[in-house]
Design an enzyme around this catalytic site. Sequence first.
Site, PDB file in Angstrom:
ATOM      1  N   GLY A 183       1.089  -5.737  11.879  1.00 42.83           N
ATOM      2  CA  GLY A 183       2.279  -5.495  11.069  1.00 42.83           C
ATOM      3  C   GLY A 183       3.074  -6.780  10.916  1.00 42.83           C
ATOM      4  O   GLY A 183       2.536  -7.882  11.050  1.00 42.83           O
ATOM      5  N   CYS A 215      -2.109  -9.633   4.356  1.00 44.96           N
ATOM      6  CA  CYS A 215      -1.565 -10.566   5.354  1.00 44.96           C
ATOM      7  C   CYS A 215      -2.090 -11.969   5.090  1.00 44.96           C
ATOM      8  O   CYS A 215      -1.427 -12.954   5.372  1.00 44.96           O
ATOM      9  CB  CYS A 215      -1.944 -10.103   6.752  1.00 44.96           C
ATOM     10  N   GLU A 227       7.300 -15.008   4.388  1.00 53.26           N
ATOM     11  CA  GLU A 227       6.293 -14.093   3.820  1.00 53.26           C
ATOM     12  C   GLU A 227       6.981 -13.132   2.851  1.00 53.26           C
ATOM     13  O   GLU A 227       7.900 -12.413   3.224  1.00 53.26           O
ATOM     14  CB  GLU A 227       5.622 -13.294   4.944  1.00 53.26           C
ATOM     15  N   GLU A 278       8.467  -9.729  12.610  1.00 48.90           N
ATOM     16  CA  GLU A 278       9.692  -9.302  13.297  1.00 48.90           C
ATOM     17  C   GLU A 278       9.431  -8.078  14.177  1.00 48.90           C
ATOM     18  O   GLU A 278       9.831  -8.037  15.340  1.00 48.90           O
ATOM     19  CB  GLU A 278      10.807  -8.998  12.282  1.00 48.90           C
ATOM     20  N   LYS A 317      -0.472   5.193  15.908  1.00 50.26           N
ATOM     21  CA  LYS A 317       0.627   5.542  14.991  1.00 50.26           C
ATOM     22  C   LYS A 317       0.429   4.809  13.671  1.00 50.26           C
ATOM     23  O   LYS A 317       0.541   3.594  13.594  1.00 50.26           O
ATOM     24  CB  LYS A 317       1.998   5.163  15.571  1.00 50.26           C
TER      25      LYS A 317
HETATM   26  P1  NAD Z   1       5.955  -3.369   9.747  1.00 49.77           P
HETATM   27  O1  NAD Z   1       5.974  -4.378  10.836  1.00 49.77           O
HETATM   28  O2  NAD Z   1       7.232  -2.993   9.117  1.00 49.77           O
HETATM   29  O3  NAD Z   1       5.317  -1.999  10.259  1.00 49.77           O
HETATM   30  C1  NAD Z   1       4.028  -1.938  10.805  1.00 49.77           C
HETATM   31  C2  NAD Z   1       3.923  -0.742  11.724  1.00 49.77           C
HETATM   32  O4  NAD Z   1       4.769  -0.947  12.841  1.00 49.77           O
HETATM   33  C3  NAD Z   1       4.362   0.582  11.105  1.00 49.77           C
HETATM   34  O5  NAD Z   1       3.525   1.605  11.597  1.00 49.77           O
HETATM   35  C4  NAD Z   1       5.785   0.741  11.626  1.00 49.77           C
HETATM   36  O6  NAD Z   1       6.190   2.089  11.679  1.00 49.77           O
HETATM   37  C5  NAD Z   1       5.656   0.146  13.015  1.00 49.77           C
HETATM   38  N1  NAD Z   1       6.887  -0.411  13.593  1.00 49.77           N
HETATM   39  C6  NAD Z   1       7.879  -1.085  12.958  1.00 49.77           C
HETATM   40  N2  NAD Z   1       8.825  -1.451  13.839  1.00 49.77           N
HETATM   41  C7  NAD Z   1       8.433  -1.009  15.062  1.00 49.77           C
HETATM   42  C8  NAD Z   1       8.978  -1.085  16.379  1.00 49.77           C
HETATM   43  N3  NAD Z   1      10.151  -1.685  16.627  1.00 49.77           N
HETATM   44  N4  NAD Z   1       8.283  -0.533  17.399  1.00 49.77           N
HETATM   45  C9  NAD Z   1       7.096   0.063  17.188  1.00 49.77           C
HETATM   46  N5  NAD Z   1       6.528   0.184  15.950  1.00 49.77           N
HETATM   47  C10 NAD Z   1       7.185  -0.355  14.912  1.00 49.77           C
HETATM   48  O7  NAD Z   1       4.901  -3.908   8.685  1.00 49.77           O
HETATM   49  P2  NAD Z   1       4.495  -3.267   7.301  1.00 49.77           P
HETATM   50  O8  NAD Z   1       5.581  -3.517   6.302  1.00 49.77           O
HETATM   51  O9  NAD Z   1       4.005  -1.891   7.511  1.00 49.77           O
HETATM   52  O10 NAD Z   1       3.208  -4.175   6.939  1.00 49.77           O
HETATM   53  C11 NAD Z   1       3.291  -5.420   6.362  1.00 49.77           C
HETATM   54  C12 NAD Z   1       3.140  -6.513   7.404  1.00 49.77           C
HETATM   55  O11 NAD Z   1       1.916  -6.365   8.109  1.00 49.77           O
HETATM   56  C13 NAD Z   1       3.069  -7.887   6.762  1.00 49.77           C
HETATM   57  O12 NAD Z   1       3.882  -8.767   7.494  1.00 49.77           O
HETATM   58  C14 NAD Z   1       1.600  -8.274   6.896  1.00 49.77           C
HETATM   59  O13 NAD Z   1       1.373  -9.657   6.906  1.00 49.77           O
HETATM   60  C15 NAD Z   1       1.252  -7.619   8.187  1.00 49.77           C
HETATM   61  N6  NAD Z   1      -0.204  -7.443   8.298  1.00 49.77           N
HETATM   62  C16 NAD Z   1      -0.890  -8.245   9.159  1.00 49.77           C
HETATM   63  C17 NAD Z   1      -2.278  -8.140   9.254  1.00 49.77           C
HETATM   64  C18 NAD Z   1      -3.068  -9.023  10.185  1.00 49.77           C
HETATM   65  O14 NAD Z   1      -4.204  -8.676  10.481  1.00 49.77           O
HETATM   66  N7  NAD Z   1      -2.531 -10.132  10.643  1.00 49.77           N
HETATM   67  C19 NAD Z   1      -2.955  -7.192   8.480  1.00 49.77           C
HETATM   68  C20 NAD Z   1      -2.216  -6.389   7.621  1.00 49.77           C
HETATM   69  C21 NAD Z   1      -0.830  -6.522   7.535  1.00 49.77           C
END
Ligand code: NAD
Length: 499
Positions: free
Chosen positions: A233, A289, A390, A236, A180
Amino acid sequence: MTVDIAQRTYQMYIDGEFVDARTDSFLGSVNPATGDEWYQIPDAGAEDVDRAVKAARRALHDPRWAGLSPTARGKLLSRVADAAADFGDRLAVVETMDNGKLIRDTRATYATVPLIWEYFAGWADKLHGQVVPTVDTTLNYLRREPVGVVAAIVPWNAPLTLASHKLAAALCMGNTVVLKPSEITSASILEFVEVLESAGLPPGVVNIVTGRGATAGDALVSHPGVDLVTFTGGTEAGKAIAHRAAERHVRCLMELGGKSPNIVFGDADVDNAANGLIAGIFAAAGQACTAGSRAYLHRDVYDAVLDKVVERAGRITLGDPMSDLTEVGPVAYEAHMNRILDYVGVGRAEGATVRLGGTRRTEGDLARGYFVEPTIFEGVQQDMRIAREEIFGPVLSVIPFTSEDEVLGYANDTPFGLAAGVWTRDISRAHRMAQRLDAGTVWINTYRALSPITPFGGFKASGHGKEGGMESLLEYSRVKSVWTNLSDAATADPFVVQR
Ligand code: NAD
């Protein structure tokens, strides 16, 4: 240059076919540089997810996939790598229109996508079981098996690179996947289906469902047919997903957020360190990230380094991410821009001083998009929210320090543990710091160096598990121990454990 997306209303990809969502509803996606909606994706629900997971389960045992030798699987991944190389330019444009990253950056990123696939292609027939030397009368061997159906969820800041890491490693070990993408950026991943199909991937091995996290994402991680969850992601969302996985004791791999320290010692090369600070926080408008969002500057070089960073950041060309002259593009979507600007307000209210930037830029064409000025806060205290949370935008918090122990205390005083930068010419101190920093990646006299052949992943609230490198294959496989009795003699004592 823009890409003509022939089909502006995308379909999802399930069981080798493009399909609509049973919900019959759609989500619009906006180009953050212009504010214009340019495509729609299906807003999938639980029924669509169920269809995708069932297709992945069938494919797991389908002889067209399960019957491939590991070498043949590797060749298939290699064909994906070749096809991906042909698509790189187009996908780079799609991603830039989707999340606003610079075209120069997305082109460079897409040049690594084939390398990810090629790297894992090479592993397909090399990581296998082993015989364990127990006692002469038994043969104990380990089978390395696929885990099963993998649910993969990725964010918007590097959609196809992050998805490729998950897909290539999962497929390398023989799993099948339901992926997804983020609802903000699904286009490049849906366009990538053409690459997968041209490589000859059997139906159901990779399925893509689009939609929101709270609906499609939650249905996916809660589905009883899923054997492993791999999530990149925010921290939270990661917590909510890990709870879901725990309910069914499903393994999960978490790549989450960060608040990474970028530490400059008094003996550092001032020019290099200043460049490293700029790269760490203003590249990709801070939406990485690994963003080096906390700068710790030794008091001996505090003014020299900060003056350089402020001077250079003040000259950053903000604008159209499609232009090769632009240095910082828009942030990915409007609500995210507002969140970043709210944090600037929080920093001011906490008593920190804005040394540079701090506002949305709206002159000329910039008014249509979501442009935030490179922002630098001075007078930041360790306990302020702008030093702890962050922000995921172009906002740098600067804090002075005097001693190695002091800065180590500051650097590790965070719930996160994703990455850290150290700038010094003292090799012993550099490696002492690398040893003592609580971060999954430590960069010495560089920042943002990454490679698919190196494991990447955070500690503490930044997650657990690794993507990239051989370590990630351990995440995407399971080990079964098989014992065989080699002796014809009767068991000596049936009531005592055999060793
Ligand atoms: P997000 O957590 O809002 O969303 C990420 C993904 O998760 C999206 O596809 C979203 O639809 C899905 N999602 C959200 N809530 C969900 C739930 N309850 N159940 C299942 N799926 C869910 O993050 P974002 O705003 O898209 O991305 C930014 C974040 O990602 C930042 O915190 C960044 O640090 C992190 N990130 C981490 C890495 C890493 O490798 N550590 C790499 C890139 C980004």
